[in-house]
Design a protein around this motif. Sequence first.
Motif, short mmCIF file in Angstrom:
data_model
loop_
_atom_site.label_atom_id
_atom_site.label_comp_id
_atom_site.label_asym_id
_atom_site.label_seq_id
_atom_site.Cartn_x
_atom_site.Cartn_y
_atom_site.Cartn_z
N VAL A 57 0.86 -1.18 0.00
CA VAL A 57 0.00 0.00 0.00
C VAL A 57 0.89 1.23 0.00
O VAL A 57 1.74 1.40 0.88
N LEU A 58 0.72 2.08 -0.99
CA LEU A 58 1.50 3.32 -1.11
C LEU A 58 0.71 4.46 -0.49
O LEU A 58 -0.21 5.00 -1.09
N GLY A 59 1.04 4.80 0.76
CA GLY A 59 0.32 5.84 1.49
C GLY A 59 -0.37 5.26 2.70
O GLY A 59 -1.01 4.20 2.62
N SER A 60 -0.24 5.92 3.86
CA SER A 60 -0.76 5.34 5.11
C SER A 60 -1.84 6.19 5.77
O SER A 60 -1.97 6.20 6.98
N GLY A 61 -2.62 6.90 4.96
CA GLY A 61 -3.76 7.64 5.51
C GLY A 61 -4.86 6.68 5.92
O GLY A 61 -4.67 5.46 5.97
N PRO A 62 -6.06 7.20 6.23
CA PRO A 62 -7.16 6.34 6.68
C PRO A 62 -7.61 5.32 5.65
O PRO A 62 -8.23 4.32 6.00
N GLY A 63 -7.29 5.56 4.38
CA GLY A 63 -7.54 4.53 3.37
C GLY A 63 -6.44 3.50 3.37
O GLY A 63 -6.67 2.29 3.46
N GLY A 64 -5.19 3.98 3.32
CA GLY A 64 -4.04 3.10 3.21
C GLY A 64 -3.81 2.20 4.40
O GLY A 64 -3.64 0.98 4.25
N TYR A 65 -3.82 2.77 5.62
CA TYR A 65 -3.50 1.92 6.76
C TYR A 65 -4.62 0.93 7.07
O TYR A 65 -4.37 -0.20 7.51
N VAL A 66 -5.88 1.32 6.81
CA VAL A 66 -7.00 0.39 6.99
C VAL A 66 -6.91 -0.74 5.96
O VAL A 66 -7.15 -1.91 6.28
N ALA A 67 -6.55 -0.40 4.71
CA ALA A 67 -6.37 -1.43 3.68
C ALA A 67 -5.29 -2.42 4.10
O ALA A 67 -5.45 -3.64 3.95
N ALA A 68 -4.19 -1.90 4.64
CA ALA A 68 -3.09 -2.77 5.06
C ALA A 68 -3.52 -3.71 6.18
O ALA A 68 -3.19 -4.90 6.18
N ILE A 69 -4.27 -3.18 7.15
CA ILE A 69 -4.75 -4.01 8.26
C ILE A 69 -5.67 -5.11 7.77
O ILE A 69 -5.55 -6.28 8.15
N ARG A 70 -6.59 -4.74 6.87
CA ARG A 70 -7.53 -5.75 6.35
C ARG A 70 -6.78 -6.81 5.55
O ARG A 70 -7.10 -8.01 5.64
N ALA A 71 -5.76 -6.41 4.80
CA ALA A 71 -4.97 -7.37 4.04
C ALA A 71 -4.27 -8.35 4.98
O ALA A 71 -4.25 -9.56 4.74
N ALA A 72 -3.71 -7.82 6.06
CA ALA A 72 -3.03 -8.67 7.03
C ALA A 72 -4.01 -9.62 7.70
O ALA A 72 -3.71 -10.80 7.92
N GLN A 73 -5.23 -9.14 8.00
CA GLN A 73 -6.25 -9.99 8.60
C GLN A 73 -6.60 -11.18 7.70
O GLN A 73 -6.94 -12.26 8.17
N LEU A 74 -6.51 -10.95 6.39
CA LEU A 74 -6.85 -11.99 5.42
C LEU A 74 -5.65 -12.88 5.10
O LEU A 74 -5.70 -13.70 4.17
N GLY A 75 -4.58 -12.71 5.86
CA GLY A 75 -3.44 -13.60 5.70
C GLY A 75 -2.48 -13.23 4.58
O GLY A 75 -1.64 -14.05 4.19
N LEU A 76 -2.58 -12.01 4.08
CA LEU A 76 -1.70 -11.59 3.00
C LEU A 76 -0.45 -10.91 3.56
O LEU A 76 -0.54 -10.11 4.50
N LYS A 77 0.69 -11.23 3.01
CA LYS A 77 1.94 -10.58 3.41
C LYS A 77 1.89 -9.14 2.91
O LYS A 77 1.80 -8.92 1.69
N THR A 78 1.93 -8.20 3.84
CA THR A 78 1.58 -6.81 3.51
C THR A 78 2.67 -5.83 3.93
O THR A 78 3.29 -5.98 4.98
N ALA A 79 2.85 -4.82 3.09
CA ALA A 79 3.76 -3.71 3.42
C ALA A 79 3.06 -2.40 3.16
O ALA A 79 2.13 -2.31 2.32
N ILE A 80 3.49 -1.37 3.87
CA ILE A 80 2.95 -0.03 3.65
C ILE A 80 4.12 0.92 3.48
O ILE A 80 5.16 0.78 4.13
N VAL A 81 3.98 1.87 2.57
CA VAL A 81 5.03 2.84 2.27
C VAL A 81 4.49 4.23 2.62
O VAL A 81 3.40 4.61 2.18
N GLU A 82 5.24 4.98 3.41
CA GLU A 82 4.81 6.31 3.84
C GLU A 82 5.99 7.28 3.83
O GLU A 82 7.05 6.98 4.38
N ARG A 83 5.80 8.44 3.22
CA ARG A 83 6.90 9.40 3.10
C ARG A 83 6.99 10.37 4.28
O ARG A 83 8.01 11.03 4.45
#
Length: 470
Positions: free
Chosen positions: A9-35
Motif C-alpha cells: 500500500v502506497l500511502g498510510s492515511g485512513p484509506g491506506g493503513y486500513v487497507a493494510a490491516i484488512r490485508a493482514a487480517q486476510l493472511g496476505l503478506k503486507t507492506a505499507i510505504v509512507e513518506r
Amino acid sequence: MAEQYDVIVLGSGPGGYVAAIRAAQLGLKTAIVERELLGGICLNWGCIPTKALLRSAEIFHYMQHAKDYGLVAKGIEADLEAVVKRSRGVAKQLNAGVTHLMKKNKIAVHMGTGTLTGPTSLTVKGDKGEEKLTARHVIVATGARARDLPFAPADGKRVWTYRHAMTPPEMPTKLLVIGSGAIGIEFASFYSDMGAEVTVVEMLDRVVPVEDADVSAFLEKALAKQGMTIKTGAGVEELKVGASGVSAKIKAKDGKVESAEFSHVIVAVGIVPNTENIGLEKLGVKLDRGFIQIDPYGRTGVKGLWAIGDCVPGPWLAHKASHEGVTTVEAIAQELGNKDVHPHPLDRNNIPGCTYCRPQIASVGLTAAKAKEAGYTVKAGTFPFIGNGKAIALGEAEGFVKTVFDAKTGELLGAHMIGAEVTEMIQGFVVGKTLETTEAELMNSIFPHPTISESMHESVLGAYGRALHI
C-alpha cells in the motif's frame, strides 16, 4: 534482490493503513510505504487535530456564556499556543496508535518516498537509502493536498492552507476565508469563536453548497448571528500580501469590486490529488484532472494496480477512503483465491458527510432538490430542535432534522441535519439507508427520551403529516 509481498500500500492515511490491516487480517503478506507520518493527513493534519481545535473553541464559547446556564465564570481567556499544543498532542497519540496497529498486524513499514517502477513494483527512497519492493498487487493511496490560488500561493505567514491554520504563528485579528466547504467553514468557525473577525467568501450562491438548501440558509443566518461576514456569489480577484497584512479585492454578486484589508487569509478552494511523479504516467493509468480512474472495487485498468481515497474520484472523505480500502483488499483476496470474502461495490448515496462548525452539519443521500431532479415524487419532513426537550435543556435549541422519502415506495432517499451533535446522529439514517429502510420501519422504531435523536423520528413523522410535537 527486491523484497516481495502479496500487497503493498502506497500511502498510510485512513484509506491506506486500513487497507493494510484488512490485508493482514486476510493472511496476505503486507507492506505499507509512507513518506511522512503514519496516519496520513487525516490523523496528523486533518480530521482529528482540527476536531481537537474545534473542541477547544466550543469549550471557550460555553465558558463565555456560562451565565446562560446559571453559572459564573470570570476572567476567561484563550491561550492559542496551548490550544494548538493540545491538538498536536492528540495527533501524536493517534500516530503512535497507527504505529502500534502496524506492529500488531505484522505489517512491514517502509518510510520514504515511493515511486512505481511497474504495476506491481516500486522503489522507496528514505533513510535506509533506496529499497526495491515487489508485490502481487499494489494499492495507491497517496491522498491529496490543498489547492493554491494561482495569484496568491500560500506562504504560511499571511496566506494559509488548512495545514498552516492548524499551527498558526499568531492569532488572526481580521481573517478572510476563501471557500465555504467543510474545511473553510470549520476554520471560520474556530477562529471566530477564538475571537477573530471573520469574513467568508464563496463563489457559489450559498455556503456549504453541497448540502440541502435549507441547511445552507440556516447556517448562513447562524454564522451571521455569531458576527461573521458572509459573501456568497462572490470571488476574490486579487490578493496583495504585505508585511503586516493582506489587501484583497472581492467581486460581489452585483459585479462591484470592493477592497478590504485582512491580517490573514485561509484558502480552502479544493484539493489536488498527489498523483504526479509516482510513476503512473508510464504505466498508462487513466487520470481525470489528476484523479485516478477506477472501477467500483478500486481497479485502475492496469492489472495488479489499484487505487483508493483522495487520489480517486470523491467524495474526498476519510471514512469513504477507509471503506474503499476494505472493499479493494477483499477484491484482491478474492482474485488470489479466497472464497470467504464477498466485497460489495461502494454506494456513494450511502456515504455520510459531516461538517464540525458551530452549529454542526450532517447529511446522507439525496437532497430534496436532487431527488426531484432524479425523477422522484418526494415527501419531505422537517422537525426543529425548538420542539425537542433535550435540545432545549442543553441550551441548543437552534437546528433541525430534515428527511426525504420517495412518495411512491417510502424509501428513505436522504437525511439532512444542522445543530448540536448531529454528526453523531447521522449514522442512524446511514444504517437505515444501508438496510433499505422505508418510513414504516423508522416510524415504528422507538427513540429514547429525552434525546435530540427524537427529532429524527419526528422529521419522519412530519414527512407523512404525523409529527407529534409541532
